[in-house]
Design an enzyme around this catalytic site. Structure first.
Site, PDB file in Angstrom:
ATOM      1  N   HIS A 116       0.807  -1.220   0.000  1.00 15.26           N
ATOM      2  CA  HIS A 116       0.000   0.000   0.000  1.00 15.26           C
ATOM      3  C   HIS A 116       0.844   1.276   0.000  1.00 15.26           C
ATOM      4  CE1 HIS A 116      -3.682  -2.355   1.763  1.00 15.26           C
ATOM      5  NE2 HIS A 116      -3.400  -2.657   0.513  1.00 15.26           N
ATOM      6  N   ASN A 209      -3.900 -13.358  15.323  1.00 12.19           N
ATOM      7  CA  ASN A 209      -4.794 -12.209  15.451  1.00 12.19           C
ATOM      8  C   ASN A 209      -5.658 -12.401  16.696  1.00 12.19           C
ATOM      9  OD1 ASN A 209      -5.315  -9.778  13.777  1.00 12.19           O
ATOM     10  ND2 ASN A 209      -7.434 -10.453  13.896  1.00 12.19           N
TER      11      ASN A 209
END
Length: 241
Positions: A116, A209
């Site tokens: 990104h 996570n």
């Protein structure tokens, strides 16, 4: 031991690809877009990170990025970043990161693909000019030598990833023996397709996570903990080899 169920399989791993997201950087004090920390001066950060928001109010978006840069430059790699860097001593490691903060590089990782973009890079909205930000701009928004507005060289919502970076990321995902997905909810496309490429190569998939994600059921191992707590333990398996 959290890796016991796949300990024997990990011993044969030659190449690990890490797919990392905002969660690993949050542990270094960098707020995520989503959740209660995703607001900035009562603006929704997810709405600021679009090309339309930039053209509507480039000064506001640049102020936001200037503030983000200060926050990021003061942040330090956490134990998760450091563990990934340390793994390079034992195995080939490639990082495919959605983060723009450069913390993997600060930790010492040498193979990092920034899907990104980067908070330290800028580009012109019109011409081909690109550069790194060396200092804060006195003018906001800053202008290119060609007279048009400069923008952060990051991928905003609704924009395509740099195709050269993305194609290289797919190649690494296709080649790895183990993919570790750390600190990402896997809701942002196309980065959330990377585990599919790895699975096609029969790679092991490990998710790190604190919460379930869109692909938790597809994982060989899902660890409900943070990257900083979990990834240092992964190193011990390779030290034993």
């Amino acid at each position: 031991m959290m890796f016991d169920s796949i300990k024997d399989q990990i011993r044969d791993v030659k190449k690990i690809v890490f797919v990392t997201g905002a969660g690993i950087s949050q542990e270094s004090g960098i707020p995520t877009f989503r959740g209660k920390d995703g607001l900035w001066r009562n603006y929704d950060a997810m709405k600021l990170a679009t090309i339309n928001a930039f053209y509507d109010n480039p000064k506001l978006v640049w102020e936001w990025y200037n503030e983000r840069r200060k926050n990021i430059f003061s942040a330090h790699p956490n134990e998760g970043h450091k563990a990934i860097a340390d793994l390079e001593k034992y195995v080939d490691v490639v990082i495919l990161t959605q983060n723009i903060d450069g913390l993997h590089q600060k930790a010492g990782s040498t193979q990092v693909l920034e899907l990104h973009g980067s908070i330290v890079k800028i580009k012109c909205t019109v011409c081909d000019f690109k550069d790194e930000i060396m200092t804060d701009f006195s003018d906001s928004p800053p202008l290119c030598k060609c007279g048009n507005i400069l923008r952060p060289d990051v991928v905003w919502f609704g924009e395509s990833l740099p195709q050269d970076v993305w194609q290289e990321a797919i190649i690494h995902a296709n080649q790895c023996d183990l993919m570790v997905i750390a600190g990402t909810s896997l809701v942002v496309s196309p980065a959330n397709t990377l585990p599919i490429y790895a699975k096609q190569n029969n790679a092991l998939l490990i998710e790190v996570n604190p919460e379930d994600t869109e692909m938790s059921l597809e994982m060989d191992l899902a660890i409900r903990n943070t990257s900083a707590n979990t990834l240092p333990k992964l190193i011990s398996l390779f030290r034993e080899n």
